[in-house]
Design a protein around this motif. Structure first.
Motif, PDB file in Angstrom:
ATOM      1  N   ALA A   1       0.735  -1.293  -0.209  1.00 13.35           N
ATOM      2  CA  ALA A   1      -0.093   0.063   0.012  1.00 13.35           C
ATOM      3  C   ALA A   1       0.916   1.218   0.107  1.00 13.35           C
ATOM      4  O   ALA A   1       1.772   1.270   0.687  1.00 13.35           O
ATOM      5  CB  ALA A   1      -0.671  -0.170   0.936  1.00 13.35           C
ATOM      6  N   GLY A   2       0.531   2.096  -0.850  1.00 14.38           N
ATOM      7  CA  GLY A   2       1.335   3.725  -0.970  1.00 14.38           C
ATOM      8  C   GLY A   2       2.366   3.487  -1.623  1.00 14.38           C
ATOM      9  O   GLY A   2       2.974   4.481  -1.799  1.00 14.38           O
ATOM     10  N   VAL A   3       2.636   2.305  -2.303  1.00 18.32           N
ATOM     11  CA  VAL A   3       4.181   2.378  -3.358  1.00 18.32           C
ATOM     12  C   VAL A   3       3.325   2.228  -4.556  1.00 18.32           C
ATOM     13  O   VAL A   3       2.917   0.863  -4.923  1.00 18.32           O
ATOM     14  CB  VAL A   3       4.894   1.232  -2.682  1.00 18.32           C
ATOM     15  N   LYS A   4       3.530   3.193  -5.402  1.00 23.84           N
ATOM     16  CA  LYS A   4       3.020   2.984  -6.878  1.00 23.84           C
ATOM     17  C   LYS A   4       4.254   2.715  -7.895  1.00 23.84           C
ATOM     18  O   LYS A   4       5.156   3.413  -7.799  1.00 23.84           O
ATOM     19  CB  LYS A   4       2.226   4.390  -7.154  1.00 23.84           C
ATOM     20  N   VAL A   5       4.248   1.653  -8.355  1.00 23.48           N
ATOM     21  CA  VAL A   5       5.017   1.084  -9.154  1.00 23.48           C
ATOM     22  C   VAL A   5       4.630   1.163 -10.704  1.00 23.48           C
ATOM     23  O   VAL A   5       3.771   0.285 -10.906  1.00 23.48           O
ATOM     24  CB  VAL A   5       5.634  -0.478  -8.774  1.00 23.48           C
ATOM     25  N   ALA A   6       5.361   2.118 -11.373  1.00 21.89           N
ATOM     26  CA  ALA A   6       4.730   2.457 -12.672  1.00 21.89           C
ATOM     27  C   ALA A   6       5.839   1.762 -13.601  1.00 21.89           C
ATOM     28  O   ALA A   6       6.790   2.552 -13.877  1.00 21.89           O
ATOM     29  CB  ALA A   6       4.373   3.610 -13.149  1.00 21.89           C
TER      30      ALA A   6
ATOM     31  N   VAL B   1      11.672   1.499 -14.452  1.00 24.70           N
ATOM     32  CA  VAL B   1      10.354   1.248 -13.652  1.00 24.70           C
ATOM     33  C   VAL B   1      10.394   2.334 -12.607  1.00 24.70           C
ATOM     34  O   VAL B   1      11.572   2.849 -12.026  1.00 24.70           O
ATOM     35  CB  VAL B   1      10.514  -0.074 -12.694  1.00 24.70           C
ATOM     36  N   GLU B   2       9.493   3.204 -12.564  1.00 23.30           N
ATOM     37  CA  GLU B   2       9.334   4.361 -11.753  1.00 23.30           C
ATOM     38  C   GLU B   2       8.378   4.133 -10.585  1.00 23.30           C
ATOM     39  O   GLU B   2       7.288   3.846 -10.518  1.00 23.30           O
ATOM     40  CB  GLU B   2       8.731   5.564 -12.465  1.00 23.30           C
ATOM     41  N   ILE B   3       9.219   4.204  -9.372  1.00 21.83           N
ATOM     42  CA  ILE B   3       8.453   3.907  -8.276  1.00 21.83           C
ATOM     43  C   ILE B   3       8.121   5.209  -7.335  1.00 21.83           C
ATOM     44  O   ILE B   3       8.984   6.180  -7.360  1.00 21.83           O
ATOM     45  CB  ILE B   3       9.278   3.119  -7.047  1.00 21.83           C
ATOM     46  N   VAL B   4       6.803   5.542  -7.111  1.00 18.49           N
ATOM     47  CA  VAL B   4       6.407   6.878  -6.307  1.00 18.49           C
ATOM     48  C   VAL B   4       5.731   6.387  -5.216  1.00 18.49           C
ATOM     49  O   VAL B   4       4.807   5.648  -5.162  1.00 18.49           O
ATOM     50  CB  VAL B   4       5.600   7.709  -7.515  1.00 18.49           C
ATOM     51  N   ILE B   5       6.296   6.894  -3.838  1.00 10.98           N
ATOM     52  CA  ILE B   5       5.930   6.532  -2.704  1.00 10.98           C
ATOM     53  C   ILE B   5       4.886   7.579  -2.543  1.00 10.98           C
ATOM     54  O   ILE B   5       5.310   9.015  -2.244  1.00 10.98           O
ATOM     55  CB  ILE B   5       6.924   6.237  -1.629  1.00 10.98           C
TER      56      ILE B   5
ATOM     57  N   ASN C   1       5.569  14.463  -4.876  1.00 17.65           N
ATOM     58  CA  ASN C   1       5.979  15.622  -4.351  1.00 17.65           C
ATOM     59  C   ASN C   1       6.566  16.825  -5.079  1.00 17.65           C
ATOM     60  O   ASN C   1       6.265  18.095  -4.930  1.00 17.65           O
ATOM     61  CB  ASN C   1       7.018  15.585  -3.110  1.00 17.65           C
ATOM     62  N   SER C   2       7.179  16.270  -6.086  1.00 18.73           N
ATOM     63  CA  SER C   2       8.258  17.678  -6.934  1.00 18.73           C
ATOM     64  C   SER C   2       7.337  17.660  -8.333  1.00 18.73           C
ATOM     65  O   SER C   2       7.033  16.476  -8.662  1.00 18.73           O
ATOM     66  CB  SER C   2       9.395  17.159  -6.993  1.00 18.73           C
ATOM     67  N   LEU C   3       7.056  18.690  -8.893  1.00 15.75           N
ATOM     68  CA  LEU C   3       6.662  19.030 -10.139  1.00 15.75           C
ATOM     69  C   LEU C   3       7.512  18.627 -11.220  1.00 15.75           C
ATOM     70  O   LEU C   3       7.574  17.829 -12.099  1.00 15.75           O
ATOM     71  CB  LEU C   3       5.856  20.362 -10.429  1.00 15.75           C
ATOM     72  N   THR C   4       8.774  19.290 -11.124  1.00 13.29           N
ATOM     73  CA  THR C   4       9.694  19.118 -12.421  1.00 13.29           C
ATOM     74  C   THR C   4      11.009  18.231 -11.932  1.00 13.29           C
ATOM     75  O   THR C   4      11.914  17.983 -12.685  1.00 13.29           O
ATOM     76  CB  THR C   4      10.125  20.572 -12.689  1.00 13.29           C
ATOM     77  N   GLN C   5      11.169  17.918 -10.693  1.00 18.97           N
ATOM     78  CA  GLN C   5      12.099  17.157 -10.154  1.00 18.97           C
ATOM     79  C   GLN C   5      11.747  15.721  -9.994  1.00 18.97           C
ATOM     80  O   GLN C   5      10.620  15.387  -9.996  1.00 18.97           O
ATOM     81  CB  GLN C   5      12.790  17.855  -8.904  1.00 18.97           C
ATOM     82  N   ASP C   6      12.960  15.150  -9.842  1.00 21.13           N
ATOM     83  CA  ASP C   6      12.625  13.526  -9.719  1.00 21.13           C
ATOM     84  C   ASP C   6      11.930  13.241  -8.468  1.00 21.13           C
ATOM     85  O   ASP C   6      12.111  13.613  -7.404  1.00 21.13           O
ATOM     86  CB  ASP C   6      14.181  12.860  -9.725  1.00 21.13           C
TER      87      ASP C   6
ATOM     88  N   THR D   1       6.507  11.407 -16.041  1.00 20.26           N
ATOM     89  CA  THR D   1       6.912  12.518 -15.281  1.00 20.26           C
ATOM     90  C   THR D   1       5.732  12.709 -14.405  1.00 20.26           C
ATOM     91  O   THR D   1       4.672  12.478 -14.835  1.00 20.26           O
ATOM     92  CB  THR D   1       7.489  13.582 -15.933  1.00 20.26           C
ATOM     93  N   ALA D   2       5.782  13.570 -13.202  1.00 16.52           N
ATOM     94  CA  ALA D   2       4.862  13.915 -12.378  1.00 16.52           C
ATOM     95  C   ALA D   2       3.891  14.796 -13.140  1.00 16.52           C
ATOM     96  O   ALA D   2       2.707  14.683 -12.827  1.00 16.52           O
ATOM     97  CB  ALA D   2       5.253  14.915 -11.308  1.00 16.52           C
ATOM     98  N   LEU D   3       4.246  15.463 -14.397  1.00 15.48           N
ATOM     99  CA  LEU D   3       3.360  16.404 -15.008  1.00 15.48           C
ATOM    100  C   LEU D   3       3.054  15.497 -16.193  1.00 15.48           C
ATOM    101  O   LEU D   3       2.067  16.255 -16.614  1.00 15.48           O
ATOM    102  CB  LEU D   3       4.255  17.589 -15.465  1.00 15.48           C
ATOM    103  N   THR D   4       3.448  14.617 -16.492  1.00 13.76           N
ATOM    104  CA  THR D   4       3.022  13.853 -17.990  1.00 13.76           C
ATOM    105  C   THR D   4       2.678  12.278 -17.635  1.00 13.76           C
ATOM    106  O   THR D   4       3.393  11.497 -18.522  1.00 13.76           O
ATOM    107  CB  THR D   4       4.002  14.181 -18.986  1.00 13.76           C
TER     108      THR D   4
END
Lengths: 1117, 526
Positions: free
Chosen positions: A224-229, A239-243, A247-252, A1092-1095
């Motif tokens: 739960a809470g760990v999004k693996v795309a 593989v992009e993991i976002v927990i 948080n960040s718009l333009t950064q990693d 990315t966070a924006l796309t």
């Protein structure tokens, strides 16, 4: 069973009384209660018994010996249940009452490694033995229907009925009581029961059931809470993991990885063999992550690799051999439909090209090419791991090596890995322990990235464009035999045979990755421990490219290919070093327990990139080695470095083992910021209340654990380039100018706007958590709600162009993520032979942009995939809304005849009907129609609105483990719900928006508008409206439920193993990505090719995810 | 225990002092403004960066030769599926508009940085002055493009120093014009003469004089209407004429063949944007001259002529304004098209007018091979001597009326058009402007003559604006098209039909810019 139980003395004399009467009398004498169902006692016989001052166990054993029932004692409760009748039948032939027999066997863990020192005890008796160094035991038994109890610390105690087998093979599972497990947190470990923060653990046994190259590939839906795309299905794709949301718009937004104590940003995770991983923990809330300070805001993933265990050397061999296939092809138009479409598009040319000497109907009998059949293939994959581990009480070692070889399902693509690892722990004295741990990987990925933008920046330069769009029939020339379509005179249209080109392209990335750590532990006193660690990681990535004359990039047949055959080699080297020194002090004073950690760490990183390209290579058969004969072209050289120094401290305090407090602080100094802004401070605090231990909870005996957690803290993000705060000049070749026809002179231009005020991005996070376990942990629930607010965003902010710059790094903007996570672990069924456990997790995250640059109220982001669309933003982030929404026109079907005035067959749009953005007079019946939101009669940029939400409402996973005798089955589902995907493939292949002739289309486009087929919403050919606009027509529901992993295993019985002289062996057959339920019309809804966070959630020419079926073998000696 | 505690304190103290040094990293990869601009060579690199803007796709590399600057009565954009400024339906977030704004300011900032560092190196003072003159002129030229397209614009004459405060308000157009004139006038005395430079790619004194004349004419017309500037325009053009450095190339078509072949003719072509190569290798310094504008030739295989989109087709207005004996007509508007893989030319019929492509730039003359489909080496004229003569005639007419000097200037242009400047020509006055025209008639004659001579060179729209006749001209051309063009080409009237005044007299301030600079205001009716 406690000694007190056995000490209870009973005297009883009954003759042919019902069983329940005996129970009543025992209850009166001992206070022990009996639990049973009436049904269970249906077949019970009457009891005749005469005992005097015997203990409870003896009495019960005698009573139950003649009953079809069995019992167990839990606390002061005797639980009565029906004995498996089958079992009795099978035992009878060999074990007659009173006959002595010898039972032999072996005990291993799930990995078939022998377990030493396991206590083997006869149920209902006092005899017990311990397994030897080979995990073997032997026991003499005379009891009828014997049942053996196997117990080992950290493992679930197991009862096994003795059968007629001459030798038993018993597997022990890690402890089912999660509260006793130890959880790895930053700079230490903690008992799971004592956790104050939100930490998720990965079930490694489940992960290892998936035949994947990297642990990341198997993480999706597990926690739960760990999004693996995973962005697409390419072997080795990112593989992009976002927990807990971006948080960040333009950064990693990727988390910090801590591999065997070594914190690394963006490591190559496929360098680690998943088989070598002992545990993965994910730190989610501020209390857990603040110890990693400036790098903790995106969450932390802690990976520990396997270490040697004391005991005899164990050699283990794991192998997987499998095949992969494309799950889902797109159905393309048949030759007949294709020619029919061409005729509608351009009747004159089509007549001369296709209908000279033959009729349209004659194409009905043509089979034609499906180029997908030629580009996709059934691809083999195999993986072999050989490991050796063991040790004495002084020295423990683990050595392993593995080979992974995977062909991609697209021709000329694949992944190879050769990897080796060595871990050694050595006790030098009572006080000093040292160890090293090294991992080396050689990884090669090759093949064109299907979604990678081609040189021309046009939709036509992508791989799947050329596969889907290539003509399905020969006219004149032989399409399959020549590199370019001989009949195409298209407009800037790279029409190249995808199969020939793909087979001839050399695009490979070779990574050599070394991670080496060493530690020394010095036990200064009983309470105080000093730990010093040091490590290096070195990664060398070499990218080779070579395009000969048989590739789309290098063919001389296209006039734009002025570079001829060309190639390049690029080396990118990343070095990290680290030193960490921590002191840990632990002390217990009565009901107060205190643990204090303090430390200093230093870390440095440098990056070197060098490479060059040569064009017009005369001898292309030499490949890369012929580059020196070509014309030297681009030369790349870049170096950069950064350093980080930190102080950290953590205090854990527990009172009465019920009230737990954790406070942490880390101070990070980074070279990435200017003087005065280098240091950042990241404190956090957490409180946990273990209610279970309160007197008022004691009576609720079904509650095994009830714990409330609350935490709050600050963490940071420092993901900017190393010198973002400084002004810089550059000499790009693109900014040159030629005077007097001379070779251009390079121009030096200012490229970055300095910002000496630049500092950390800071995230504050509040987390409430509740952990509940019921019925001896058969049901456990973990629930967390959180709110994260990130301010001073390190925003690569838009600045006015009048400054001479487009963007500059500024600490501006604010974003919030709120969410709820639920994890439910249950033991649904547990009997001696059959068990069913499940894990269910679900995460909800809401993302909200609170502020942007100055008074900017939205941020629009275009996607680079096709020049005609390059300036229209597909994404918008609006203050008050999520960080990403699809943005464009609202699609309104197609224009029908009654939208027009008909004057002698010339249709002109009625003046009260809105345009679609094209010139009014050019609009025809069947053209695409958009909604005129502002009602001004024409559709233009002012009519754009939010047309879709790429962010899922919830995501999750549901994993089930079944075991029956020697079989085990894992069934794992993963889902994403409520997210939209922008299917840009349809712009090109379901409407041909760029208007290319001879471009095949999806079969679904046969339903397009024609005068004969007006009841449709698909626009006529040529009716796609103005070029370069996005609309809701191509926004699709990307929700899916996927049967991600199915694995059926079988452990070989001990009798067989003995013959083969191996200690353990198991086989399994596993499948990945077996079935996907979705409404999405493309090949795969789990897609985000420019993530990315924006796309997020954009699909164009994505490499489809393969269905993998593999046979796995595990043996140990 | 205590010992360890002290040890810890000591080691921490030691660390704190060494930490500071540990966290000081110095970039070794990129250049810093602090340690640059130290030599003459480095100043020249910086100057290249300012020139670079001219050749960018968003300026003369693509946008200003076919989508913007040509959206007037001389031709129409012959692709119906594209929206944009070429048909006056662009939005405030139009990419061409936004990119032009961005690139011009980028060039201005590059110039500001160079000018602020001009005195850093120890070097030959004359060479320093020449560099400074070019930088000042280019900065002023970029402001000229800004002010003529947007009106009031932020006037920034110092390099942007920090990401902190970046919002700057617009300055009145007249202030911007005055700054342009004073900057260009200063630069005029700093650069070398055209003859000394020897080729049209580098700023020379004549180029500045000619552009100053153009600036003055724009200021004299709408919307500033400072008619005193006619006299200045007359003076600047006269200075070029009297320099003796310039004359017309006797052959009109040779002027353009020279551009195709990268040949310079400093006498005629005073200032041109230099494009180079075909993108083989690292440089991408080719442009789209001849590719956007030219006779369409879209065969990708076996195409020796070179790929040409042919975005611009002519209007009957322009075609018919030529006398049939005017040699310029069939060069500027090709009377044929390519067929059969581009190997054969097939003449249009006499009635096929709107079908004809702009033919000034012709790829078949290019010498760089292989010919890229998207990048040509052809140069683009920014100031030709013919323009100088016509500007002189116009200014002289405004100041002194249709004098003999005015007649003489325009007639030079016309005589070349009729082939009368070649050696041995007879009947040299055959194409001359009719004698005895009044001042207004003479001015009107010049208006048409400018189109005949300078069509498709990006000058027509601003000319129509400064004369105050953009709207009326475009409407009447649209009516002509609607009446006379073949049905499939009636869309050519779109630009004229879409145009409204005063909205389209200026470009909109880009929506992006308004979004990030709160001090900006939008133009009228946008």
């Amino acid at each position: 069973m406690s000694a007190a139980t056995l000490a209870q003395k009973i005297s009883l004399s009954v003759h042919k009384v019902p069983l329940t009467t005996v129970f009543q009398q025992i209850r009166t004498q001992t206070g022990y209660d009996f639990a049973y169902t009436g049904k269970a006692l249906e077949n019970a016989s009457v009891v005749t018994l005469d005992v005097h001052n015997d203990d409870l166990k003896t009495v019960l054993d005698r009573i139950f010996a003649t009953q079809p029932l069995e019992y167990s004692i839990e606390d002061k409760l005797v639980v009565v249940s029906v004995r498996q009748p089958m079992l009795i039948d099978r035992i009878k032939p060999n074990i007659s009452q009173g006959n002595q027999m010898t039972i032999k066997g072996i005990v291993t863990d799930r990995d078939n490694l022998p377990m030493i020192g396991v206590t083997v005890k006869l149920k209902g008796a006092t005899n017990a033995v311990i397994t030897d160094i080979k995990g073997r035991f032997s026991m003499n038994i005379s009891t009828p229907n014997p049942v053996l109890i196997f117990a080992y610390i950290g493992y679930a105690t197991k009862e096994v009925a003795v059968t007629d087998k001459s030798e038993m093979h018993v597997y022990l599972e890690p402890s089912q009581n999660p509260l006793d497990e130890v959880v790895v947190v930053g700079y230490g470990t903690v008992k799971k029961a004592d956790l104050t923060g939100a930490v998720a653990q990965v079930n490694m046994a489940d992960i290892n059931k998936a035949p994947v190259v990297s642990f990341e590939d198997a993480l999706a839906g597990r926690m739960a809470g760990v999004k693996v795309a995973s962005t697409q299905g390419q072997p080795g794709a990112a593989v992009e993991i976002v927990i807990r949301g971006a948080n960040s718009l333009t950064q990693d937004n990727s988390p910090l990885y801590v591999i065997d104590g070594f914190p690394i940003e963006n490591p190559n995770n496929s360098a680690i063999n998943p088989n070598d991983i002992a545990s993965i923990e994910v730190l989610k809330d501020a209390s857990a992550t603040a110890i990693y300070g400036a790098r903790g805001a995106n969450g932390v993933i802690i990976i520990e690799t396997k270490k040697g265990k004391q005991g005899k050397a164990v050699v283990a061999y794991n192998a997987s051999v499998g095949i992969q296939q494309v799950n889902n092809k797109m159905e393309m138009m048949s030759p007949f439909e294709f020619v029919k479409l061409q005729f509608e598009l351009d009747s004159t040319t089509t007549k001369s090209q296709y209908l000279t000497g033959r009729t349209l109907d004659s194409y009905k009998s043509e089979v034609g090419y499906d180029w997908q059949d030629q580009i996709f293939r059934t691809a083999p994959m195999q993986m072999h791991t050989l490991s050796l581990s063991g040790g004495s009480d002084q020295t423990k070692y683990a050595v392993s090596g593995s080979v992974y070889d995977q062909d991609g399902i697209i021709v000329n693509s694949g992944f190879k890995r050769y990897q080796g690892r060595f871990a050694l722990d050595q006790t030098l004295s009572k006080k000093i322990k040292v160890g090293i741990n090294t991992n080396y990987s050689y990884i090669r990925t090759f093949g064109r990235v299907a979604s990678e933008v081609g040189a021309s920046g046009s939709a036509s330069s992508y791989l799947l464009y050329s596969v889907w769009g290539y003509r399905p029939i020969n006219v004149g020339g032989d399409l399959s035999g020549s590199l370019i379509d001989p009949d195409i005179d298209g407009n800037n249209d790279f029409r190249v045979n995808p199969v020939i080109s793909t087979q001839n392209e050399l695009m490979q990335r070779t990574t050599r990755s070394l991670i080496a750590n060493a530690y020394a532990n010095y036990q200064i006193s009983n309470d105080l421990t000093l730990r010093i660690t040091g490590g290096i990681s070195n990664q060398m990535l070499r990218t080779d490219q070579f395009f000969n004359s048989q590739t789309v990039q290098g063919t001389p047949l296209l006039p734009n290919n002025v570079n001829g055959s060309y190639g390049s080699v690029l080396f990118q080297e990343t070095n990290n070093w680290l030193n960490e020194n921590t002191l840990t002090w632990k002390k217990t004073y009565g009901e107060h327990r205190l643990e204090v950690l303090g430390g200093f760490t230093a870390q440095g990183r440098n990056i070197n990139n060098y490479g060059s390209q040569a064009v017009n290579v005369p001898n292309e058969s030499l490949g890369l080695s012929g580059l020196d004969e070509g014309t030297p072209s681009t030369v790349i050289s870049a170096i950069s470095q950064s350093s980080l120094a930190s102080f950290l401290s953590r205090v854990n305090y527990a009172f009465k083992n019920r009230y737990l407090l954790t406070g942490t602080i880390r101070a990070d100094g980074s070279s990435k910021f200017s003087d005065g802004h280098k240091w950042g401070y990241f404190p956090s605090g957490a409180f946990a209340w273990k209610m279970t231990d309160e007197p008022f909870m004691k009576s609720l005996r079904f509650v095994s654990q009830s714990k409330l957690r609350v935490s709050y803290g600050l963490t940071g993000n420092n993901r900017v380039t190393d010198f973002a705060y400084l002004a810089s000049l550059n000499l790009p070749a693109l900014n040159s100018y030629s005077f007097n026809n001379a070779t251009p002179g390079k121009g030096v231009i200012p490229v970055t706007l300095p910002n000496s005020e630049l500092k950390w991005e800071t995230t504050t996070q509040l987390d409430f958590g509740y952990d509940l376990s019921l019925f001896s942990n058969r049901i456990s629930i973990i629930a967390d709600v959180y709110q994260k607010t990130t301010h001073d965003l390190l925003l690569n902010a838009n600045v006015p162009y009048s400054t001479g710059y487009a963007t500059a790094y500024r600490n501006i903007g604010k974003i919030q993520n709120k969410g709820l996570e639920l994890t439910l672990n249950t033991v649904n069924i547990k009997t001696a032979k059959f068990s069913w456990n499940s894990n269910f997790n679900i995460s909800f995250n809401r993302n909200k942009l609170l502020a942007l640059n100055d008074n900017q109220d939205n941020l629009q982001t275009p996607i680079v995939w096709e020049t005609a669309f390059s300036t229209n933003p597909l994404y918008i982030a609006t203050v008050g809304g999520p960080a990403a929404s699809f943005y464009g026109y609202q699609w309104d079907g197609v224009y029908q005849y009654d939208d027009f005035n008909n004057s002698n067959g010339v249709y002109t749009l009625k003046s009260d009907v809105t345009t679609n953005g094209a010139t009014r007079s050019s609009i025809k019946p069947g053209d695409i129609k958009y909604k005129d939101l502002n009602g001004d009669g024409l559709v233009d940029a002012n009519d754009r609105t939010v047309i879709g939400n790429p962010i899922p409402k919830h995501t999750g996973g549901f994993s089930n483990n079944f075991t029956y005798k020697n079989f085990d089955l894992n069934v794992f589902f993963q889902w994403s719900y409520g997210n939209d995907v922008f299917n840009a493939n349809r712009i090109i292949f379901e409407g041909n928006a760029l208007g290319y002739r001879n471009l095949n289309q999806y079969a679904s486009y046969t339903e397009r508008w024609t005068p004969a087929n007006q009841s449709t919403t698909l626009a006529r050919i040529g009716g796609a409206g103005p070029k370069g606009v996005y609309s809701s027509n191509d926004v699709e529901d990307g929700s899916f439920l996927r049967l991600k992993t199915v694995s059926l295993g079988y452990r070989l019985p001990a009798s067989f193993l003995k013959v083969m002289k191996i200690s353990a062996a198991s086989f399994s057959v596993s499948a990945q990505n077996l079935i996907t339920w979705t409404k999405y019309s493309g090949m795969d809804p789990e897609v985000s090719v420019q993530n990315t966070a924006l796309t997020p959630g954009f699909d164009y020419s994505a490499y489809p995810r393969a269905r993998t079926i593999s046979l796995d073998l595990k043996v140990s000696f | 225990m205590k010992k360890i505690f002290y040890l810890l304190i000591v080691s921490l103290t030691f660390c704190v002092s060494s930490c500071k040094k540990f966290l000081e990293t110095t970039p070794t990869d990129f250049l810093s403004p602090v340690n640059y601009y130290d030599t003459e060579v480095q100043l020249n690199y910086a100057l290249n960066g300012i020139y670079d803007i001219l050749g960018q796709r968003g300026v003369y590399g693509d946008a200003l030769i076919s989508r913007m600057g040509t959206e007037a009565d001389e031709g129409f954009y012959a692709v119906t599926t594209f929206n944009g400024p070429q048909i006056y339906n662009h939005s405030t977030s139009d990419a061409y508009v936004t990119t032009l704004w961005q690139l011009l300011y980028s060039g201005i900032n590059r110039a500001n940085v160079l000018i602020e560092n001009i005195n850093k190196p120890v070097m030959d003072e004359n060479k320093r002055t020449v560099i400074l003159g070019q930088a000042k002129f280019l900065r002023a030229y970029y402001y000229f493009l800004l002010v003529s397209n947007w009106g009031d614009v932020p006037l920034i004459m110092t390099a942007t120093a920090s990401a902190g405060n970046t919002s700057i308000a617009r300055s009145p157009a007249v202030d911007v014009y005055n700054t342009i004139i004073s900057e260009m006038t200063a630069a005029e005395g700093m650069v070398e003469t055209a003859t000394k430079v020897g080729f049209g790619g580098r700023i020379n004194r004549s180029a500045i004089d000619g552009v100053l004349a153009r600036v003055c004419l724009y200021m004299a017309g709408n919307p500033i209407k400072d008619v005193t500037k006619y006299k200045e325009a007359q003076a600047w053009t006269l200075k070029i004429i009297n320099s003796g450095e310039h004359s017309l190339n006797p052959s009109f078509q040779q002027v353009f063949i020279n551009y195709s072949q990268d040949l310079y003719d400093i006498k005629e072509s005073i200032w041109e944007v230099e494009f180079w190569g075909n993108t083989a290798g690292i440089y991408r310094e080719g442009g789209r001259v001849g590719i956007n504008t030219g006779v369409a030739n879209s065969w990708t295989t076996a195409n020796t002529v070179g790929y040409v989109y042919g975005f611009i087709q002519t209007t009957a207005r322009l075609f018919n304004s030529y006398a049939s004996t005017d040699l310029r007509r069939d060069w500027a508007i090709a009377p044929w098209r390519f067929v059969t893989q581009g190997t054969v030319r097939q003449n249009w019929s006499a009635t096929q007018i709107y079908e004809r492509y702009c033919g000034k730039w012709r790829r078949e003359y290019e010498l760089v091979t292989p010919k890229s489909t998207n990048d040509s080496p052809e140069n683009f004229p920014l100031l030709r001597y013919a323009d100088v003569l016509l500007m002189y005639a116009e200014a002289e007419n405004q100041v002194n009326g249709p004098t003999a000097a005015a007649y003489n200037a325009i007639n030079q242009v016309r005589r070349r058009a009729y082939g009368k400047l070649v050696a041995g020509a007879t009947n040299v006055t055959a194409g001359d402007v009719p004698a005895g025209l009044g001042q207004t008639a003479f001015a009107d004659y010049i208006k048409a003559e400018r189109s005949r001579e300078l069509c498709y060179e990006g000058l027509r729209k601003p000319d129509l604006i400064r004369w105050g006749i953009l709207g009326s001209t475009m409407k009447s051309v649209a009516a002509e098209i609607t009446a006379g063009a073949p049905a499939v080409l009636k869309y050519a009237a779109t630009a004229g039909n879409n145009l409204t005044e005063p909205r389209h007299l200026l470009l909109p301030v880009p929506a992006y810019e308004l979004g990030v600079n709160p001090l900006l205001t939008q133009n009228l009716n946008w």
